[in-house]
Design an enzyme around this catalytic site. Sequence first.
Site, PDB file in Angstrom:
ATOM      1  N   CYS A 120       0.812  -1.222   0.000  1.00  0.00           N
ATOM      2  CA  CYS A 120       0.000   0.000   0.000  1.00  0.00           C
ATOM      3  C   CYS A 120       0.842   1.268   0.000  1.00  0.00           C
ATOM      4  O   CYS A 120       0.336   2.355  -0.276  1.00  0.00           O
ATOM      5  CB  CYS A 120      -0.951  -0.015   1.184  1.00  0.00           C
ATOM      6  SG  CYS A 120      -2.134  -1.363   1.054  1.00  0.00           S
ATOM      7  N   HIS A 261      -3.557   7.140   1.815  1.00  0.00           N
ATOM      8  CA  HIS A 261      -3.909   5.797   1.327  1.00  0.00           C
ATOM      9  C   HIS A 261      -5.293   5.464   1.861  1.00  0.00           C
ATOM     10  O   HIS A 261      -5.615   5.749   3.017  1.00  0.00           O
ATOM     11  CB  HIS A 261      -2.874   4.788   1.828  1.00  0.00           C
ATOM     12  CG  HIS A 261      -3.265   3.375   1.581  1.00  0.00           C
ATOM     13  ND1 HIS A 261      -3.629   2.916   0.339  1.00  0.00           N
ATOM     14  CD2 HIS A 261      -3.385   2.312   2.431  1.00  0.00           C
ATOM     15  CE1 HIS A 261      -3.937   1.630   0.427  1.00  0.00           C
ATOM     16  NE2 HIS A 261      -3.808   1.246   1.674  1.00  0.00           N
ATOM     17  N   ASN A 291     -10.046  -0.342  -0.978  1.00  0.00           N
ATOM     18  CA  ASN A 291      -8.584  -0.278  -0.937  1.00  0.00           C
ATOM     19  C   ASN A 291      -8.021  -0.888  -2.218  1.00  0.00           C
ATOM     20  O   ASN A 291      -8.076  -2.102  -2.405  1.00  0.00           O
ATOM     21  CB  ASN A 291      -8.093  -1.044   0.302  1.00  0.00           C
ATOM     22  CG  ASN A 291      -6.589  -0.986   0.474  1.00  0.00           C
ATOM     23  OD1 ASN A 291      -5.860  -0.535  -0.417  1.00  0.00           O
ATOM     24  ND2 ASN A 291      -6.097  -1.448   1.613  1.00  0.00           N
TER      25      ASN A 291
HETATM   26  O1  UT7 Z   1      -3.901  -1.210   3.386  1.00  0.00           O
HETATM   27  C1  UT7 Z   1      -3.011  -2.072   4.009  1.00  0.00           C
HETATM   28  C2  UT7 Z   1      -3.071  -1.927   5.473  1.00  0.00           C
HETATM   29  N1  UT7 Z   1      -4.308  -2.464   5.978  1.00  0.00           N
HETATM   30  C3  UT7 Z   1      -5.047  -1.741   6.811  1.00  0.00           C
HETATM   31  O2  UT7 Z   1      -4.732  -0.614   7.076  1.00  0.00           O
HETATM   32  C4  UT7 Z   1      -6.246  -2.423   7.432  1.00  0.00           C
HETATM   33  C5  UT7 Z   1      -6.232  -2.247   8.912  1.00  0.00           C
HETATM   34  N2  UT7 Z   1      -7.330  -2.892   9.585  1.00  0.00           N
HETATM   35  C6  UT7 Z   1      -8.616  -2.492   9.476  1.00  0.00           C
HETATM   36  O3  UT7 Z   1      -8.942  -1.625   8.696  1.00  0.00           O
HETATM   37  C7  UT7 Z   1      -9.638  -3.105  10.404  1.00  0.00           C
HETATM   38  O4  UT7 Z   1      -8.984  -3.849  11.390  1.00  0.00           O
HETATM   39  C8  UT7 Z   1     -10.678  -4.020   9.710  1.00  0.00           C
HETATM   40  C9  UT7 Z   1     -11.628  -3.171   8.871  1.00  0.00           C
HETATM   41  C10 UT7 Z   1      -9.986  -5.050   8.843  1.00  0.00           C
HETATM   42  C11 UT7 Z   1     -11.542  -4.725  10.772  1.00  0.00           C
HETATM   43  O5  UT7 Z   1     -12.135  -3.765  11.615  1.00  0.00           O
HETATM   44  P1  UT7 Z   1     -12.051  -3.902  13.199  1.00  0.00           P
HETATM   45  O6  UT7 Z   1     -12.802  -2.779  13.768  1.00  0.00           O
HETATM   46  O7  UT7 Z   1     -10.593  -4.025  13.577  1.00  0.00           O
HETATM   47  O8  UT7 Z   1     -12.830  -5.232  13.448  1.00  0.00           O
HETATM   48  P2  UT7 Z   1     -12.329  -6.538  14.186  1.00  0.00           P
HETATM   49  O9  UT7 Z   1     -11.446  -7.335  13.286  1.00  0.00           O
HETATM   50  O10 UT7 Z   1     -11.842  -6.183  15.554  1.00  0.00           O
HETATM   51  O11 UT7 Z   1     -13.696  -7.297  14.354  1.00  0.00           O
HETATM   52  C12 UT7 Z   1     -14.752  -6.808  15.204  1.00  0.00           C
HETATM   53  C13 UT7 Z   1     -15.917  -7.764  15.096  1.00  0.00           C
HETATM   54  C14 UT7 Z   1     -15.509  -9.207  15.305  1.00  0.00           C
HETATM   55  O12 UT7 Z   1     -16.572  -9.868  15.976  1.00  0.00           O
HETATM   56  P3  UT7 Z   1     -16.496 -10.142  17.550  1.00  0.00           P
HETATM   57  O13 UT7 Z   1     -15.266 -10.976  17.729  1.00  0.00           O
HETATM   58  O14 UT7 Z   1     -16.381  -8.798  18.190  1.00  0.00           O
HETATM   59  O15 UT7 Z   1     -17.780 -10.869  17.821  1.00  0.00           O
HETATM   60  C15 UT7 Z   1     -15.392  -9.751  13.917  1.00  0.00           C
HETATM   61  O16 UT7 Z   1     -15.588 -11.142  13.845  1.00  0.00           O
HETATM   62  O17 UT7 Z   1     -16.483  -7.701  13.795  1.00  0.00           O
HETATM   63  C16 UT7 Z   1     -16.497  -9.016  13.197  1.00  0.00           C
HETATM   64  N3  UT7 Z   1     -16.263  -8.876  11.762  1.00  0.00           N
HETATM   65  C17 UT7 Z   1     -17.242  -8.656  10.894  1.00  0.00           C
HETATM   66  N4  UT7 Z   1     -18.564  -8.512  11.042  1.00  0.00           N
HETATM   67  C18 UT7 Z   1     -19.298  -8.276   9.944  1.00  0.00           C
HETATM   68  C19 UT7 Z   1     -15.084  -8.938  11.102  1.00  0.00           C
HETATM   69  N5  UT7 Z   1     -15.283  -8.736   9.796  1.00  0.00           N
HETATM   70  C20 UT7 Z   1     -16.618  -8.577   9.638  1.00  0.00           C
HETATM   71  C21 UT7 Z   1     -17.437  -8.320   8.527  1.00  0.00           C
HETATM   72  N6  UT7 Z   1     -18.758  -8.176   8.725  1.00  0.00           N
HETATM   73  N7  UT7 Z   1     -16.945  -8.215   7.269  1.00  0.00           N
END
Ligand code: UT7
Length: 337
Positions: A120, A261, A291
């Site tokens: 990225c 980004h 992205n």
């Molecule tokens: O570009 C390269 C660099 N990459 C980045 O900068 C990405 C960095 N990371 C992120 O943008 C975020 O971490 C994500 C968007 C990938 C995820 O967001 P988050 O707020 O960190 O969510 P999380 O992984 O902590 O998940 C929170 C909850 C979980 O459920 P529980 O364990 O709280 O019950 C996940 O299982 O949301 C759940 N979850 C989803 N729910 C609905 C994870 N993905 C999804 C989904 N739809 N697609």
Amino acid sequence: MSTNKSNNKLRATITGVGMYAPEKILDNKTLEKLVDTNDEWIRTRTGIKERRILEDGATSDLGARAAQDLLEKHNVDPKDIDVIIVATVTPDYFFPSTSCLIQNKIGASNAWAFDLSAACSGFLFALQTGTSLIEAGRYKKVLVIGADKMSAIVDYTDRNTCILFGDAGSAVLLEPTEDESIGIKDSILNVDGSGFESLHMQAGGSARPASVETVQNKEHFIYQDGKAVFKVAVKGMADVSVEIMEKNNLKSEDIAYLVPHQANLRIIDATAKRMGLEPEKVTINIDRYGNTTAATIPLCITEYYRDGKIKKGDNLILAAFGAGYTWGSIYLTWGLD
Ligand code: UT7
């Protein structure tokens, strides 16, 4: 590593922009049918509403069409291009480089060309590399392309990653200028290879060549520990953006736009806040493209320039964070009318 420009040197400036986003739209509602997710979660956690998918073709097609858009709009003969740098993590092939394929597709028969892999942050690394080639005085037209067909490496059964990524290509042309008021003025680029585990593709390379087992285990897709990357990305992108402002004595009122980004709206908002920038000074198109890895920053630049929002004399801070880890910022003053 940080580089500073002295005043009596040639400077590189952007003299053309181009983009290509495929027509096919993959919206959140459609993803709801593929995995256990919902439109509200995706919008509030990431800012993404839809992304584009390339149905026929490869990354070289995204890059070539972006380059052709630039060449046509700015009336540049492809035979005048000296160098093509392509930032991508989704090359058409291991070899030859995607830049060779693009060189042929656009008829840039006098250019040498190479790919650059920094995920990225790829566009920033490529822009600084192109800038250095111009500043050395040896080359007059360097085409810098960011292109990624992320749909080729996304597992559409994995809700953690499939909601995030899209396909696009975008390009800028760098040329020398002696006008000290415009051009690429500074860059801070960083790598921390210990971040490898959190974001990578497990197989397909020499460490773990493709096999029946790697395919069965779905190891040819993006692996991301989203939470871990989120934490370091928020800090890394904000820190490096503030660092380049301080280094160049820039106050928030001196900056026309932060061009970040587009990985997650929450990371972008946190960076803008640390820089003291109002939301209207931040370029955003993550809602429409998701992205697109190396393409996000030039895509934002092209759209905002063509909408008449980025104007000659505007100070821009570009900032990115990605796999590697790689991250950085570039400070430039826009020189195109
Ligand atoms: O570009 C390269 C660099 N990459 C980045 O900068 C990405 C960095 N990371 C992120 O943008 C975020 O971490 C994500 C968007 C990938 C995820 O967001 P988050 O707020 O960190 O969510 P999380 O992984 O902590 O998940 C929170 C909850 C979980 O459920 P529980 O364990 O709280 O019950 C996940 O299982 O949301 C759940 N979850 C989803 N729910 C609905 C994870 N993905 C999804 C989904 N739809 N697609």
